[in-house]
Design a protein around this motif. Structure first.
Motif, PDB file in Angstrom:
ATOM      1  N   GLU A   1       0.829  -1.210   0.000  1.00 29.60           N
ATOM      2  CA  GLU A   1       0.000   0.000   0.000  1.00 29.60           C
ATOM      3  C   GLU A   1       0.861   1.258   0.000  1.00 29.60           C
ATOM      4  O   GLU A   1       0.562   2.241  -0.694  1.00 29.60           O
ATOM      5  CB  GLU A   1      -0.919   0.001   1.224  1.00 29.60           C
ATOM      6  CG  GLU A   1      -1.839   1.207   1.300  1.00 29.60           C
ATOM      7  CD  GLU A   1      -2.708   1.199   2.542  1.00 29.60           C
ATOM      8  OE1 GLU A   1      -3.389   2.220   2.786  1.00 29.60           O
ATOM      9  OE2 GLU A   1      -2.717   0.186   3.273  1.00 29.60           O
TER      10      GLU A   1
ATOM     11  N   ASP B   1       2.356   1.688  -3.447  1.00 28.34           N
ATOM     12  CA  ASP B   1       1.331   2.156  -4.383  1.00 28.34           C
ATOM     13  C   ASP B   1       1.096   3.659  -4.243  1.00 28.34           C
ATOM     14  O   ASP B   1       0.886   4.366  -5.242  1.00 28.34           O
ATOM     15  CB  ASP B   1       0.018   1.399  -4.162  1.00 28.34           C
ATOM     16  CG  ASP B   1       0.087  -0.056  -4.620  1.00 28.34           C
ATOM     17  OD1 ASP B   1       1.005  -0.381  -5.406  1.00 28.34           O
ATOM     18  OD2 ASP B   1      -0.763  -0.851  -4.187  1.00 28.34           O
ATOM     19  N   GLN B   2       1.133   4.166  -3.029  1.00 25.08           N
ATOM     20  CA  GLN B   2       0.973   5.606  -2.809  1.00 25.08           C
ATOM     21  C   GLN B   2       2.110   6.384  -3.463  1.00 25.08           C
ATOM     22  O   GLN B   2       1.893   7.442  -4.066  1.00 25.08           O
ATOM     23  CB  GLN B   2       0.930   5.905  -1.318  1.00 25.08           C
ATOM     24  CG  GLN B   2      -0.319   5.437  -0.595  1.00 25.08           C
ATOM     25  CD  GLN B   2      -0.271   5.796   0.885  1.00 25.08           C
ATOM     26  OE1 GLN B   2       0.236   6.852   1.274  1.00 25.08           O
ATOM     27  NE2 GLN B   2      -0.776   4.903   1.727  1.00 25.08           N
TER      28      GLN B   2
ATOM     29  N   ARG C   1       3.984   5.345  -6.024  1.00 24.66           N
ATOM     30  CA  ARG C   1       3.853   5.225  -7.477  1.00 24.66           C
ATOM     31  C   ARG C   1       2.766   6.144  -8.033  1.00 24.66           C
ATOM     32  O   ARG C   1       2.842   6.594  -9.174  1.00 24.66           O
ATOM     33  CB  ARG C   1       3.550   3.777  -7.849  1.00 24.66           C
ATOM     34  CG  ARG C   1       4.720   2.824  -7.628  1.00 24.66           C
ATOM     35  CD  ARG C   1       4.340   1.391  -7.920  1.00 24.66           C
ATOM     36  NE  ARG C   1       5.475   0.482  -7.799  1.00 24.66           N
ATOM     37  CZ  ARG C   1       5.454  -0.643  -7.103  1.00 24.66           C
ATOM     38  NH1 ARG C   1       4.352  -1.016  -6.459  1.00 24.66           N
ATOM     39  NH2 ARG C   1       6.527  -1.413  -7.039  1.00 24.66           N
ATOM     40  N   ALA C   2       1.759   6.422  -7.222  1.00 24.79           N
ATOM     41  CA  ALA C   2       0.656   7.285  -7.657  1.00 24.79           C
ATOM     42  C   ALA C   2       1.004   8.765  -7.573  1.00 24.79           C
ATOM     43  O   ALA C   2       0.196   9.622  -7.945  1.00 24.79           O
ATOM     44  CB  ALA C   2      -0.581   6.999  -6.809  1.00 24.79           C
ATOM     45  N   GLY C   3       2.210   9.082  -7.086  1.00 25.83           N
ATOM     46  CA  GLY C   3       2.633  10.475  -7.025  1.00 25.83           C
ATOM     47  C   GLY C   3       2.140  11.229  -5.814  1.00 25.83           C
ATOM     48  O   GLY C   3       2.202  12.458  -5.774  1.00 25.83           O
ATOM     49  N   LYS C   4       1.667  10.517  -4.777  1.00 24.05           N
ATOM     50  CA  LYS C   4       1.133  11.187  -3.588  1.00 24.05           C
ATOM     51  C   LYS C   4       2.225  11.715  -2.660  1.00 24.05           C
ATOM     52  O   LYS C   4       1.946  12.530  -1.784  1.00 24.05           O
ATOM     53  CB  LYS C   4       0.215  10.225  -2.827  1.00 24.05           C
ATOM     54  CG  LYS C   4      -1.016   9.809  -3.631  1.00 24.05           C
ATOM     55  CD  LYS C   4      -1.902   8.860  -2.841  1.00 24.05           C
ATOM     56  CE  LYS C   4      -3.135   8.464  -3.654  1.00 24.05           C
ATOM     57  NZ  LYS C   4      -4.010   7.523  -2.918  1.00 24.05           N
ATOM     58  N   GLN C   5       3.446  11.234  -2.839  1.00 21.80           N
ATOM     59  CA  GLN C   5       4.590  11.650  -2.033  1.00 21.80           C
ATOM     60  C   GLN C   5       4.250  11.646  -0.535  1.00 21.80           C
ATOM     61  O   GLN C   5       4.357  12.658   0.163  1.00 21.80           O
ATOM     62  CB  GLN C   5       5.088  13.029  -2.471  1.00 21.80           C
ATOM     63  CG  GLN C   5       5.611  13.041  -3.901  1.00 21.80           C
ATOM     64  CD  GLN C   5       6.332  14.310  -4.276  1.00 21.80           C
ATOM     65  OE1 GLN C   5       6.606  15.165  -3.428  1.00 21.80           O
ATOM     66  NE2 GLN C   5       6.653  14.465  -5.548  1.00 21.80           N
TER      67      GLN C   5
ATOM     68  N   SER D   1       9.730  10.060  -6.801  1.00 20.79           N
ATOM     69  CA  SER D   1       8.524  10.689  -7.310  1.00 20.79           C
ATOM     70  C   SER D   1       8.796  12.175  -7.425  1.00 20.79           C
ATOM     71  O   SER D   1       9.097  12.831  -6.421  1.00 20.79           O
ATOM     72  CB  SER D   1       7.355  10.427  -6.339  1.00 20.79           C
ATOM     73  OG  SER D   1       6.203  11.135  -6.723  1.00 20.79           O
TER      74      SER D   1
ATOM     75  N   HIS E   1       3.658  14.776 -13.128  1.00 22.61           N
ATOM     76  CA  HIS E   1       4.293  13.769 -12.283  1.00 22.61           C
ATOM     77  C   HIS E   1       5.196  12.856 -13.093  1.00 22.61           C
ATOM     78  O   HIS E   1       4.811  12.351 -14.149  1.00 22.61           O
ATOM     79  CB  HIS E   1       3.240  12.914 -11.556  1.00 22.61           C
ATOM     80  CG  HIS E   1       3.829  11.854 -10.686  1.00 22.61           C
ATOM     81  ND1 HIS E   1       3.540  10.518 -10.830  1.00 22.61           N
ATOM     82  CD2 HIS E   1       4.740  11.932  -9.666  1.00 22.61           C
ATOM     83  CE1 HIS E   1       4.222   9.817  -9.937  1.00 22.61           C
ATOM     84  NE2 HIS E   1       4.949  10.652  -9.223  1.00 22.61           N
TER      85      HIS E   1
ATOM     86  N   MET F   1       7.976   9.473 -12.564  1.00 26.60           N
ATOM     87  CA  MET F   1       8.294   8.415 -11.614  1.00 26.60           C
ATOM     88  C   MET F   1       9.501   7.621 -12.086  1.00 26.60           C
ATOM     89  O   MET F   1       9.535   7.146 -13.231  1.00 26.60           O
ATOM     90  CB  MET F   1       7.085   7.482 -11.463  1.00 26.60           C
ATOM     91  CG  MET F   1       7.236   6.425 -10.409  1.00 26.60           C
ATOM     92  SD  MET F   1       7.242   7.127  -8.762  1.00 26.60           S
ATOM     93  CE  MET F   1       7.947   5.766  -7.855  1.00 26.60           C
TER      94      MET F   1
ATOM     95  N   GLU G   1      11.747   4.257 -10.998  1.00 26.41           N
ATOM     96  CA  GLU G   1      11.731   3.104 -10.104  1.00 26.41           C
ATOM     97  C   GLU G   1      12.771   2.086 -10.538  1.00 26.41           C
ATOM     98  O   GLU G   1      12.879   1.741 -11.711  1.00 26.41           O
ATOM     99  CB  GLU G   1      10.348   2.448 -10.089  1.00 26.41           C
ATOM    100  CG  GLU G   1      10.256   1.257  -9.145  1.00 26.41           C
ATOM    101  CD  GLU G   1       8.837   0.714  -8.996  1.00 26.41           C
ATOM    102  OE1 GLU G   1       8.696  -0.467  -8.620  1.00 26.41           O
ATOM    103  OE2 GLU G   1       7.874   1.469  -9.250  1.00 26.41           O
TER     104      GLU G   1
END
Length: 329
Positions: free
Chosen positions: A179, A182-183, A185-189, A257, A267, A269, A271
Motif C-alpha cells: 500500500e 502504491d501511494q 507510485r501514484a505520485g502522492k509523495q 517521485s 508527475h 516516476m 523506479e
C-alpha cells in the motif's frame, strides 16, 4: 590478455560467491584465498588455488592486483580494510550506512599513504541503490526518494531471534508494504513512518519445552529490531524450516517521485528494483565487476579511497569502448 589477479580475504558466503563470480569473468583469475581458519580445513573449489592464513597475505603483495575483502561490517571491515589497504588495492562491501564517512576516512588515509587504491561500500545497498538515488535526485530535483527493502532475509534480525531462550531455529524476512509503494507510485509523495514502510515476518522452530507465547512477546517487543514494526511470528517444524527457509533471498526498490513542467504539475516516476534469490551471490557479482573498475582506475594512477559514485560505468564492463557504444548506448 593479462588477467586481473584477485585475492579473497574471508571465505564465508560472500567469499565463496566471489570465487564463483570470478569464474564468469574471462579477464580475471583467483590468486589465493586468505582465512582466519586453519587453511588446511578450507576446501577451495578453483583448481590450483590455495588457502592461506591472513598473515600470509603480506608475502603475496606482488601476486594480487585486487584484494576483495569479504568480512562483516560490524567488526571485521573497520579493521581489515584499512590494514589490507597498506599492502594491496582493496575493495569491500561495508554496509553500516551511518559509519561510512569514518570508514572512508580511515581507508583513504591508509591507501594514500601506501600508494594504493581502495573502494568501499560496494554492493546493492549501499552500491547500486546509491547510484539510483543520486541519478534520480539529480534528474528530478523537485521530488521525494523512497527506499523499500525486501522481501528478504535480514541476517542481523534473524540472529537476534536465535538468541532468544527457547528458540532452536529462526529466520526473519523484511517485507515492503504494498500500500505504501502504491501511494508513492501514484505520485502522492506520502510521509511514511518506519512501521508504514515495512513489516517483519518471523519463522521460528521452538525447543520442545519452550513457551511460545513468551518467545513471540520477546520478539515483538525487542528494542531496535522489532518494536517499531508490525511483526508476525510463525512457529513451524524443523522439517518445514529446512525445506522452505534454506536460502538467502533479498531485494528492494528505489523510487523517486518528482514534478516537472512550467507549473511543476507533471508527475514523473523513476523506479529501480532487485529481486534476488541469493543476497551474498549477487553482492559478490557486484564486487567482482567493481574490482575490474578498480584495476583500470589504478592503472591510470589513482590512489586513495573511492566509492561507486566515482566509477564511470564503462570501467565496469569487459567490453571495449567501441563495443559499448555499438551495443549498449
Amino acid at each position: 590478455m593479462k588477467k586481473i589477479r584477485i585475492g579473497i580475504a574471508g571465505y564465508g558466503n560472500l567469499g565463496k560467491g566471489v570465487e564463483m563470480a570470478i569464474r564468469q569473468n574471462a579477464d580475471m583469475e583467483l590468486a589465493g584465498v586468505f582465512t582466519r581458519r586453519d587453511p588446511a580445513t578450507v576446501a577451495i573449489k578453483t583448481p590450483g588455488v590455495k588457502a592461506y592464513t591472513m598473515e600470509d597475505a603480506k608475502n603475496m603483495k606482488d601476486q594480487i592486483d585486487v584484494m576483495i575483502i569479504c568480512g562483516g561490517s560490524a567488526t571485521d571491515l573497520p579493521k581489515q580494510t584499512p590494514e589490507l589497504a597498506k599492502d594491496f588495492n582493496v575493495i569491500d562491501s561495508f554496509d553500516t550506512h551511518a559509519n561510512i564517512p569514518q570508514h572512508f576516512a580511515n581507508v583513504d588515509a591508509a591507501a594514500k599513504e601506501n600508494g594504493h587504491l581502495a573502494m568501499i561500500s560496494v554492493g546493492w545497498d549501499p552500491g547500486l541503490f546509491s547510484l539510483n538515488r543520486i541519478y534520480a535526485e539529480s534528474i528530478l530535483p523537485n521530488g521525494k526518494t523512497y527506499t523499500f527493502w525486501g522481501k528478504g532475509v535480514s541476517q542481523g534480525h534473524s540472529d537476534a531471534i536465535r538468541r532468544i531462550p527457547g528458540v532452536k531455529r529462526g529466520i526473519q524476512y523484511t517485507v515492503p508494504v504494498e500500500e505504501a509503494m502504491d501511494q508513492v507510485r501514484a505520485g502522492k509523495q506520502p510521509e511514511l513512518t518506519t512501521r508504514q514502510k515495512h513489516t517483519r515476518e518471523c519463522f521460528v522452530v521452538a525447543e520442545e519445552s519452550a513457551d511460545k507465547k513468551q518467545i513471540e512477546e520477546s520478539i515483538k517487543t525487542m528494542k531496535n529490531y522489532f518494536d517499531e514494526y508490525d511483526t508476525t511470528v510463525n512457529f513451524i517444524s524443523e522439517e518445514e524450516f529446512d525445506a522452505v527457509h534454506n536460502k538467502m533471498p533479498h531485494g528492494g526498490f528505489v523510487m523517486r517521485s518528482g514534478m516537472t513542467g512550467e507549473n511543476e504539475n507533471t508527475h514523473q516516476m523513476i523506479e529501480y528494483s532487485l529481486k534476488l534469490e541469493s543476497n551474498p551471490e549477487f553482492t559478490s557479482s557486484v564486487l567482482v565487476a567493481y574490482a575490474r573498475a578498480l584495476s583500470r582506475m589504478k592503472a591510470e594512477g589513482m590512489t586513495g579511497c573511492k566509492t561507486v559514485f566515482d566509477v564511470a560505468p564503462a570501467y565496469l564492463s569487459p567490453l571495449s569502448a567501441d563495443e559499448i557504444r555499438a551495443h549498449l548506448l
